[in-house]
Design a protein around this motif. Structure first.
Motif, short mmCIF file in Angstrom:
data_model
loop_
_atom_site.label_atom_id
_atom_site.label_comp_id
_atom_site.label_asym_id
_atom_site.label_seq_id
_atom_site.Cartn_x
_atom_site.Cartn_y
_atom_site.Cartn_z
N GLU A 139 -5.76 -2.68 5.28
CA GLU A 139 -5.23 -2.14 6.54
C GLU A 139 -5.72 -0.71 6.79
OE1 GLU A 139 -3.36 -4.35 8.22
OE2 GLU A 139 -3.24 -2.98 9.93
N CYS A 140 -5.50 0.18 5.80
CA CYS A 140 -5.81 1.61 6.04
C CYS A 140 -6.99 2.12 5.20
CB CYS A 140 -4.58 2.48 5.80
SG CYS A 140 -4.16 2.72 4.05
N CYS A 163 0.85 -1.18 0.00
CA CYS A 163 0.00 0.00 0.00
C CYS A 163 0.89 1.24 0.00
CB CYS A 163 -0.91 -0.01 1.23
SG CYS A 163 -1.77 1.56 1.49
N CYS A 223 -6.83 -0.94 0.25
CA CYS A 223 -5.95 -1.50 1.28
C CYS A 223 -6.79 -2.02 2.44
CB CYS A 223 -4.97 -0.43 1.77
SG CYS A 223 -3.96 -0.96 3.15
N CYS A 261 0.26 3.03 3.75
CA CYS A 261 0.62 2.42 5.04
C CYS A 261 1.63 1.29 4.90
CB CYS A 261 -0.63 1.94 5.76
SG CYS A 261 -1.30 0.41 5.11
ZN ZN Z 1 -2.83 0.98 3.47
#
Ligand code: ZN
Length: 279
Positions: free
Chosen positions: A51-52, A12, A49, A15
């Motif tokens: 995650e973020c 990503c 993403c 992040c």
């Molecule tokens: Zn990310």
């Protein structure tokens, strides 16, 4: 063997979480884009993403891909007499607002009242039609623009403006600047962290960073999504969909404090943010 035109994002770009293999978030046809060349793929694939939540393209253009894409320019990506006065008026309020904010740390006379070598310096990254460089020059800034396309750079130089043909991540610049602008440019760069790090290094003292780009948190964007008409999914030159919140977080991480948010009228669903380098 010909060089690949695109490279995949392995992580990503915001992040650094590893990219998960799976169904793309969105697939959009790009063959109707005015810069489309049959050598390029017919679709753009976007991912989110895990995650973020950042939304970005699966790949970015390689040097070979950029050569195909940058070989031509759109009418609004190059200086032109037919639109100069309209663009001068479009940019004047932005330059006024940034100059006013610069006065807080530089003093009014140093911003508006200097000539020659004493003028504050403004660097515009990705100048396109050059109108921001021209407006900054008119307001008294020692203004320089850089752009990846050679035709607009040559036109700017012929008009007596300082223009450099280069990619921002590769260019080496002398000295520091008081204002650095990226007007509709950050979403074109594979590595936004590198761009902001370089911006911070180039800015002198509590210099100002001006960024405009599409905002995915506007009413326009939501209405487009509901209607299935969002034109940005097919935008060949964009790698990221930023939002006000993701851009603010990015700026904070790189040591910038946001001093203004506004709507940019140059493109649909666009925002403009001015941030001050924290020292
Ligand atoms: Zn990310």
């Amino acid at each position: 063997m010909t060089a690949p035109l695109a490279k995949r994002f392995e992580r990503c770009p915001l992040c650094a979480a590893p990219v998960e293999q799976g169904e793309p978030y969105k697939v959009a046809t790009c063959t109707a884009h005015p810069l489309y060349n049959p050598a390029l793929p017919a679709t753009l694939r976007w991912q989110r993403c895990g995650e973020c939540g950042h939304i970005f393209t699966e790949s970015y253009w390689s040097d070979a891909g950029e050569r195909v894409l940058f070989a031509s320019a759109l009418p609004w990506q190059t200086p032109d007499t037919t639109q100069s006065e309209r663009l001068r008026n479009l940019w004047a309020p932005t330059v006024t607002a940034v100059a006013e904010r610069l006065c807080a740390t530089r003093g009014r006379e140093n911003v508006f009242g200097t000539i020659g070598d004493k003028r504050p310096r403004w660097l515009d990254v990705g100048f396109g039609n050059g109108a921001l460089v021209m407006a900054a020059d008119e307001f008294g800034f020692d203004a320089t623009g850089i752009d990846v396309r050679s035709e607009p750079v040559e036109r700017m130089q012929a008009l007596g403006y300082a223009g450099i043909c280069a990619r921002f991540d590769k260019v080496e610049l002398d000295g520091s600047v008081d204002v650095l602008s990226m007007a509709d440019a950050l979403e074109h760069m594979p590595d936004p962290h590198a761009a902001l790090e370089k911006s911070r290094a180039l800015l002198y003292g509590e210099g100002l960073l001006y960024i405009s780009c599409p905002n995915s948190e506007t009413s326009t964007w939501r209405l487009w999504e509901a209607a299935g008409t969002n034109p940005y999914w097919g935008e060949l030159e964009h790698y990221h969909n930023f939002s006000r919140s993701s851009l603010l977080a990015l700026l904070d991480r790189h040591g910038f404090g946001v001093v203004h948010y506004g709507v940019s009228a140059r493109y649909y669903s666009c925002m403009e943010i001015t941030a001050r380098k924290r020292c």
